[in-house]
Design an enzyme around this catalytic site. Structure first.
Site, PDB file in Angstrom:
ATOM      1  N   GLU A 162      18.515 106.914  52.715  1.00 13.04           N
ATOM      2  CA  GLU A 162      19.797 107.212  52.076  1.00 13.04           C
ATOM      3  C   GLU A 162      19.975 106.364  50.817  1.00 13.04           C
ATOM      4  OE1 GLU A 162      24.478 107.445  53.354  1.00 13.04           O
ATOM      5  OE2 GLU A 162      23.419 105.544  53.575  1.00 13.04           O
ATOM      6  N   TRP A 168      24.180 113.048  56.404  1.00  8.06           N
ATOM      7  CA  TRP A 168      25.147 113.715  55.532  1.00  8.06           C
ATOM      8  C   TRP A 168      25.265 115.213  55.831  1.00  8.06           C
ATOM      9  CZ3 TRP A 168      28.356 112.039  51.534  1.00  8.06           C
ATOM     10  CH2 TRP A 168      28.264 110.684  51.191  1.00  8.06           C
ATOM     11  N   TYR A 174      27.808 109.407  45.489  1.00  9.62           N
ATOM     12  CA  TYR A 174      27.308 108.100  45.071  1.00  9.62           C
ATOM     13  C   TYR A 174      26.195 108.140  44.017  1.00  9.62           C
ATOM     14  CZ  TYR A 174      29.886 106.542  49.180  1.00  9.62           C
ATOM     15  OH  TYR A 174      30.872 106.298  50.093  1.00  9.62           O
ATOM     16  N   ARG A 223      31.027  87.730  35.101  1.00 10.07           N
ATOM     17  CA  ARG A 223      31.916  88.162  36.192  1.00 10.07           C
ATOM     18  C   ARG A 223      32.133  89.670  36.156  1.00 10.07           C
ATOM     19  NH1 ARG A 223      34.114  83.195  34.392  1.00 10.07           N
ATOM     20  NH2 ARG A 223      35.569  84.271  32.995  1.00 10.07           N
ATOM     21  N   ARG A 224      31.236  90.357  35.459  1.00  9.47           N
ATOM     22  CA  ARG A 224      31.335  91.811  35.318  1.00  9.47           C
ATOM     23  C   ARG A 224      30.119  92.532  35.899  1.00  9.47           C
ATOM     24  NH1 ARG A 224      33.507  91.926  28.993  1.00  9.47           N
ATOM     25  NH2 ARG A 224      35.270  90.504  29.343  1.00  9.47           N
ATOM     26  N   CYS A 271      33.575 106.109  50.244  1.00 13.26           N
ATOM     27  CA  CYS A 271      34.194 105.128  51.139  1.00 13.26           C
ATOM     28  C   CYS A 271      33.877 103.726  50.641  1.00 13.26           C
ATOM     29  CB  CYS A 271      33.690 105.321  52.565  1.00 13.26           C
ATOM     30  SG  CYS A 271      34.179 106.899  53.290  1.00 13.26           S
ATOM     31  N   ARG A 292      37.272 101.483  51.069  1.00 12.98           N
ATOM     32  CA  ARG A 292      38.668 101.925  51.205  1.00 12.98           C
ATOM     33  C   ARG A 292      38.956 102.367  52.632  1.00 12.98           C
ATOM     34  NH1 ARG A 292      38.887 107.310  51.991  1.00 12.98           N
ATOM     35  NH2 ARG A 292      36.997 108.455  51.426  1.00 12.98           N
ATOM     36  N   ASP A 349      34.678 103.855  59.157  1.00 15.72           N
ATOM     37  CA  ASP A 349      34.399 104.169  60.554  1.00 15.72           C
ATOM     38  C   ASP A 349      33.571 102.999  61.083  1.00 15.72           C
ATOM     39  OD1 ASP A 349      33.137 105.004  62.897  1.00 15.72           O
ATOM     40  OD2 ASP A 349      32.610 106.984  62.144  1.00 15.72           O
TER      41      ASP A 349
END
Length: 320
Positions: free
Chosen positions: A62, A84, A148, A180-181, A202, A222, A225
């Protein structure tokens, strides 16, 4: 007890003890908490949980699919990866082209009706064969939209320019490690709002951090499961961190998980209780082919998990 299983199981027990029942999009319902963080020291072992078997090859194929920028299920099916399938299948059975038996709420019905489950399996097998062999069908119903792989490798700006976030972040780690990026974002607002993804991301964002010659990664989710998905997510981001550290000439540091809506599905409670009753074992280690220099050149045979001795798999239905 290894720390990976320890912190994961503590999280599961906390959700069982304190989770609030919520109705959800799938119709199954979840026991949910908001806001949880886990930390794994990748130098202590590869965080592939041992209290149930977690299939590393599925996780690796994956991740390679993501890194290729691919969004079509054909690659996954060709590698016997079916994690998927349900989302592509849903796209087909809800379309005007589908003429087969009613598949409404198939994710719930397959756990409740043995006769329906047999019909579902027949339709799913037909779907998988069509994606593998029928180019027209695969293009329409095998593609999951702007998921993705599209966002990681082919982010399209409002100016129409396409950006490769993975190549960019690797280059920044090599040449500007104190930045920091060092961040990759999969939450494309237009794709989410316009329904151009079969499943909105997700794990929507991740960020790297370099110190003392070690690469650490923090990934944000966000929605999670926790029984079926999180063990995959932990191992996937651990593998990604190892791959990028390998290319950049760094050791691995910490993997940090931050979850927002973390939940156990109502039909996973017995399974998680079974897992909680098991004693964790020693974590395995990851071996990468030293001859491969670029993240994008790795294949499954270039990655090996050594010393993995988990408890047996625990099956549970996927909520779609």
């Amino acid at each position: 007890m290894n720390n990976a299983d320890k912190v994961y199981l503590e999280m599961c027990q906390t959700i069982l003890d304190k989770g609030i029942f919520k109705e959800d999009r799938t119709g199954v319902g979840t026991y949910s908490l908001f806001g949880y963080q886990l930390r794994f020291n990748l130098a202590e072992g590869f965080p592939l949980l041992t209290t149930k078997r977690v299939p590393f090859k599925l996780i690796a194929s994956e991740l390679l699919w993501f890194l290729k920028g691919d969004t079509n299920l054909r690659y996954l099916l060709a590698h016997n990866n079916h994690i998927w399938d349900e989302w592509g299948f849903q796209k087909w059975v809800t379309s005007k082209d589908y003429k087969g038996p009613d598949m409404t709420d198939f994710g719930i019905r397959i756990t409740q009706d043995e006769a329906f489950n047999k019909i579902y399996e027949e339709q799913m097998k037909f779907y998988q064969e069509q994606v593998l062999t029928n180019d027209t069908f695969a293009k329409t119903y095998g593609d999951l939209g702007n998921v993705y792989g599209k966002q990681w490798r082919h982010w399209e700006g409002s100016n129409g320019k396409v950006y490769d976030q993975i190549k960019w972040v690797i280059n920044e780690i090599k040449h500007n490690p104190n930045s920091r990026r060092l961040l990759v974002n999969a939450w494309d607002v237009a794709s989410v709002y316009e329904g151009l993804m079969q499943l909105p991301p997700c794990h929507f964002c991740f960020q790297f951090y370099v110190v003392d010659g070690k690469l650490s990664c923090l990934f944000n989710m966000r929605s999670n499961d926790v029984f079926l998905g999180l063990p995959f997510n932990i191992a996937s981001y651990a593998l990604l961190t190892h791959l990028i550290a390998h290319e950049c000439g760094l050791e691995v540091g910490d993997l940090v998980y931050t979850g927002a809506d973390v939940h156990l599905y109502a039909n996973h409670l017995e399974q998680i209780k079974e897992q909680l009753s098991r004693t964790p074992r020693k974590l395995p280690t990851l071996k990468l082919n030293p001859a491969i220099q670029s993240v994008f050149d790795f294949n499954l045979e270039d990655m090996e998990i050594i010393g993995y001795d988990p408890h047996p798999v625990i099956k549970a239905p996927v909520a779609v």
